[in-house]
Write an enzyme that holds these catalytic residues in place. Structure first.
Site, PDB file in Angstrom:
ATOM      1  N   GLY A 259      -0.911   6.637   3.085  1.00 38.07           N
ATOM      2  CA  GLY A 259      -0.862   5.288   3.645  1.00 38.07           C
ATOM      3  C   GLY A 259      -1.604   5.073   4.951  1.00 38.07           C
TER       4      GLY A 259
ATOM      5  N   SER B 254      -2.484   1.719  11.262  1.00 39.42           N
ATOM      6  CA  SER B 254      -1.462   2.002  10.231  1.00 39.42           C
ATOM      7  C   SER B 254      -0.273   2.742  10.841  1.00 39.42           C
ATOM      8  CB  SER B 254      -2.056   2.875   9.120  1.00 39.42           C
ATOM      9  OG  SER B 254      -3.094   2.206   8.452  1.00 39.42           O
ATOM     10  N   ILE B 255       0.908   2.431  10.362  1.00 40.46           N
ATOM     11  CA  ILE B 255       2.098   3.169  10.804  1.00 40.46           C
ATOM     12  C   ILE B 255       1.932   4.649  10.454  1.00 40.46           C
ATOM     13  CG2 ILE B 255       4.567   3.482  10.377  1.00 40.46           C
ATOM     14  CD1 ILE B 255       4.798   0.431  10.149  1.00 40.46           C
TER      15      ILE B 255
ATOM     16  N   ASP C 246      -4.577   7.236  -5.440  1.00 43.94           N
ATOM     17  CA  ASP C 246      -4.174   5.860  -5.736  1.00 43.94           C
ATOM     18  C   ASP C 246      -2.822   5.954  -6.442  1.00 43.94           C
ATOM     19  OD1 ASP C 246      -3.659   3.391  -6.811  1.00 43.94           O
ATOM     20  OD2 ASP C 246      -5.718   3.031  -7.468  1.00 43.94           O
ATOM     21  N   VAL C 247      -1.775   5.504  -5.785  1.00 41.92           N
ATOM     22  CA  VAL C 247      -0.431   5.717  -6.342  1.00 41.92           C
ATOM     23  C   VAL C 247      -0.143   4.853  -7.560  1.00 41.92           C
ATOM     24  CG1 VAL C 247       0.616   6.568  -4.200  1.00 41.92           C
ATOM     25  CG2 VAL C 247       0.659   4.110  -4.706  1.00 41.92           C
TER      26      VAL C 247
ATOM     27  N   ILE D 167       3.337   3.202   2.081  1.00 41.50           N
ATOM     28  CA  ILE D 167       2.477   2.433   1.186  1.00 41.50           C
ATOM     29  C   ILE D 167       3.185   1.177   0.716  1.00 41.50           C
ATOM     30  CG2 ILE D 167       1.559   2.481  -1.184  1.00 41.50           C
ATOM     31  CD1 ILE D 167       0.978   5.494  -0.705  1.00 41.50           C
TER      32      ILE D 167
ATOM     33  N   TYR E 182       8.701 -12.974   3.701  1.00 41.11           N
ATOM     34  CA  TYR E 182       8.582 -11.569   3.278  1.00 41.11           C
ATOM     35  C   TYR E 182       8.780 -11.479   1.760  1.00 41.11           C
ATOM     36  CZ  TYR E 182       8.594  -6.516   4.034  1.00 41.11           C
ATOM     37  OH  TYR E 182       8.272  -5.184   4.022  1.00 41.11           O
TER      38      TYR E 182
ATOM     39  N   LYS F 260      11.163  -3.720  -1.324  1.00 45.25           N
ATOM     40  CA  LYS F 260      11.779  -2.766  -0.377  1.00 45.25           C
ATOM     41  C   LYS F 260      13.223  -2.480  -0.766  1.00 45.25           C
ATOM     42  CE  LYS F 260       8.426  -1.967   2.563  1.00 45.25           C
ATOM     43  NZ  LYS F 260       7.586  -0.782   2.285  1.00 45.25           N
TER      44      LYS F 260
ATOM     45  N   LYS G 229       2.009  -4.825  14.231  1.00 44.68           N
ATOM     46  CA  LYS G 229       0.810  -5.501  13.712  1.00 44.68           C
ATOM     47  C   LYS G 229      -0.106  -4.511  12.990  1.00 44.68           C
ATOM     48  CE  LYS G 229      -1.314  -8.986  16.037  1.00 44.68           C
ATOM     49  NZ  LYS G 229      -2.290  -9.555  16.993  1.00 44.68           N
ATOM     50  N   THR G 230      -0.267  -4.675  11.700  1.00 48.85           N
ATOM     51  CA  THR G 230      -1.158  -3.820  10.892  1.00 48.85           C
ATOM     52  C   THR G 230      -1.868  -4.716   9.871  1.00 48.85           C
ATOM     53  OG1 THR G 230       0.506  -3.439   9.178  1.00 48.85           O
ATOM     54  CG2 THR G 230       0.466  -1.860  11.009  1.00 48.85           C
TER      55      THR G 230
END
Ligand code: 0WD
Length: 261
Positions: free
Chosen positions: A13, A19-20, A64-65, A91, A154, A161, A191-192
């Protein structure tokens, strides 16, 4: 002593420096782990390779998951890296048009794709890497408050999630006999590229410092440090958990009067 000395982690990811997963990889590396990376698509390969170079120069492999073949090829390509002590799932994907407006307008195909990449992918990844995980290792996935609470816009990401958090619990049960722990980190808004797709995201960032007990937003490093704990033996008895790194925002039942001005 570094907490993760001698441990090997695979971080998925990373798309760019925001990115986190980048924050997680940096902190894992800073605490002594050897870190391998996956990337999705040529578009981000060079950027991910630069981040990998900063984090100890571990292997960088495409994954690629949404494809079992891609996951299997990735696991094979990483055999030489050695068995894993930590596997990080960071991801998600939801069509931009499904991150604004009404949930009931979500298309069947948009729903299926969001669930496939944001939720099922944890099952697929664990299945692909189950023989590459050391007993006692740690699997972690990134989640968000929208899994259990209504966060306007969301939408389907929250529904995905919710499934992801449930998957975390069932996988924890499946893998517990090997001492493998499976947990989720519920990060506050950061922020991403992905989060900016959520309608009104900048407003969400504005609200947290006004409302959360710690009165500030969280950073990639905050999340990364939690990942260090979950990857380390310090969390050896922690599994099937959702751990919040959100300045305590999730615990607020109501805003203090006038807090939003
Ligand atoms: O506020 C936030 N940013 C929060 C994010 C708060 C709480 C949780 N999260 C979660 C996200 O839902 C996600 O699960 O953290 C995780 C990481 O998200 P991120 O760091 O905010 O976003 P980003 O930098 O965009 O990374 C997500 C990455 C993709 O990036 P792009 O921008 O290229 O879509 O997920 C990866 C990809 O690298 N990804 C895939 N990887 C493999 N196969 C796939 C795929 N099919 N699709 C997306």
């Amino acid at each position: 002593m570094k907490l993760l000395e001698g441990k090997r982690a695979l971080v998925t990811g990373v798309a760019n420096k925001w990115s986190i997963a980048t924050g997680i990889a940096r902190q894992l590396h800073a605490h002594g782990a050897q870190v391998a990376f996956t990337y999705q698509g040529e578009r981000v390969k060079d950027g991910v390779s630069e981040i990998a170079a900063e984090c100890g120069g571990g292997p960088v492999v495409e994954c690629d998951v949404s494809s079992n073949e891609s996951i299997a090829a990735c696991a094979k390509a990483l055999e030489g890296f050695g068995k894993l002590d930590a596997l990080v799932h960071s991801i998600a994907f939801v069509n931009k048009e499904d991150l604004v407006g009404k949930v009931f307008t979500t298309s069947r195909s948009g729903f299926a794709q969001a669930m496939d990449i944001s939720s099922y992918s944890l099952i697929a990844l664990v299945n692909g890497f189950v023989d590459s995980l050391n007993d006692g290792s740690s699997v972690m996935a990134l989640t968000y408050l929208g899994a259990t609470q209504i966060v306007p816009n969301y939408n389907i990401a929250g529904i995905a999630k919710s499934a992801l958090e449930s998957i975390v619990r069932y996988l924890a049960f499946d893998l517990g006999d090997r001492g493998i722990r499976v947990n989720a980190i519920s990060a506050g808004p950061i922020k991403t590229a992905s989060s900016r797709q959520v309608g009104g995201f900048s407003r969400i960032l504005d609200v947290v410092p006004k409302v959360a007990p710690l009165k500030r937003n969280v950073t990639q490093e905050d999340v990364g440090d939690c990942a260090v704990y979950l990857a380390s033996d310090l969390s050896r008895s922690v599994t099937a958990d959702v751990h919040f790194v959100d300045s305590g925002y999730h615990a607020m039942g109501m805003y203090p009067p006038d807090v939003l001005g």
